[in-house]
Write an enzyme that holds these catalytic residues in place. Structure first.
Site, PDB file in Angstrom:
ATOM      1  CB  VAL A  76       0.569  -3.813 -31.594  1.00  0.00           C
ATOM      2  CG1 VAL A  76      -0.197  -4.016 -30.289  1.00  0.00           C
ATOM      3  CG2 VAL A  76       1.306  -5.089 -31.988  1.00  0.00           C
ATOM      4  CB  CYS A  77      -2.406  -0.533 -30.084  1.00  0.00           C
ATOM      5  SG  CYS A  77      -3.425   0.553 -29.067  1.00  0.00           S
ATOM      6  CB  THR A  78      -3.058   3.763 -32.335  1.00  0.00           C
ATOM      7  OG1 THR A  78      -1.928   3.911 -31.471  1.00  0.00           O
ATOM      8  CG2 THR A  78      -4.336   3.860 -31.518  1.00  0.00           C
ATOM      9  N   GLY A  91      -5.343  -5.777 -32.016  1.00  0.00           N
ATOM     10  CA  GLY A  91      -6.169  -4.739 -31.412  1.00  0.00           C
ATOM     11  C   GLY A  91      -5.397  -3.965 -30.357  1.00  0.00           C
TER      12      GLY A  91
END
Length: 235
Positions: free
Chosen positions: A104-106, A154
């Site tokens: 998730v995310c970075t 994202g």
């Protein structure tokens, strides 16, 4: 006698500076998955502080030998995490036998730094997404991106969408829809500013300015990590 339902073991590896919604969002969704076993772990089982919350009673990441789903959350501490040899070794080890390798995310930058996203499409927070190219990954603007057994969400809140999509793959659409209903997940944000192409220009520019120093430092660190990986691969 009927056999016990198979267990889906999902591991969330945490590190200092993780964004708590990156894993709490999908954790809440996965917690409703029938037959699930959830592990929230850190190096040495140490407590993890995440933006004012402290997560304790964690499992020792080194003692987890296998999982069906590896879910790596993001956060401002992701670069420091990818520079920790023990943490990255655990990521590669667990990913090697997992049915699904996710982030998730970075968190996708951590997967990329571990050498797991070369030539793969991957999502990431919009402000950090371009850094995936340092590890030969293919940045994708999608909110949920699937490439083979790689599933990436994202930025931050996309973790809920990603988790529902993966539940649908694992247990069927009906189970995912039931979980979504149980959680009353029906997003209706008060402002339509969740992406840079939607938010007012002044808001986008202000946030970019706020992140400028952080991103500059992180870009330099990520290039250093990528160069070190390339050097090791050439030896």
């Amino acid at each position: 006698m009927t056999s016990a339902a198979p267990t889906t073991h999902i591991v969330f590896p945490l590190y200092p500076g993780v964004t708590h919604l990156d894993f709490c969002g999908p954790h809440q969704v996965f917690a409703r998955l029938p037959g699930v076993h959830l592990s929230v772990a850190s190096e040495g089982g140490r407590d993890i502080e995440a933006e004012g919350l402290v997560f304790a009673g964690l499992e020792d990441l080194a003692t987890i030998t296998h999982c069906n789903v590896l879910c790596v959350p993001g956060g401002f501490g992701c670069v420091e995490a990818m520079e920790r040899p023990g943490f990255m070794a655990a990521i590669r080890r667990l990913a090697g036998s997992a049915d699904y390798v996710t982030s998730v995310c970075t968190g996708s930058l951590i997967l990329a730094a571990a050498g797991l996203l070369e030539g793969r499409h991957a999502a990431c927070h919009w402000a950090w997404r371009h850094m995936l190219t340092e590890f030969a990954a293919i940045p994708d603007e999608g909110r949920v991106v699937n490439d083979g057994n790689i599933w990436t969400g994202g930025g931050v809140t996309a973790g809920i969408d990603f988790a529902l999509a993966l539940v649908a793959r694992i247990a069927g659409v009906g189970v995912a829809q039931t979980i979504q209903l149980a959680l009353e997940y029906a997003p209706a944000p008060p402002f339509d500013s969740g992406r840079p192409d939607l938010a007012p220009e002044t808001v986008v520019n202000g946030y970019r300015e706020k992140l400028a120093d952080v991103l500059r430092d992180r870009e330099a660190a990520i290039r250093r990590v990528a160069a070190g990986r390339a050097n090791r691969a050439s030896q």
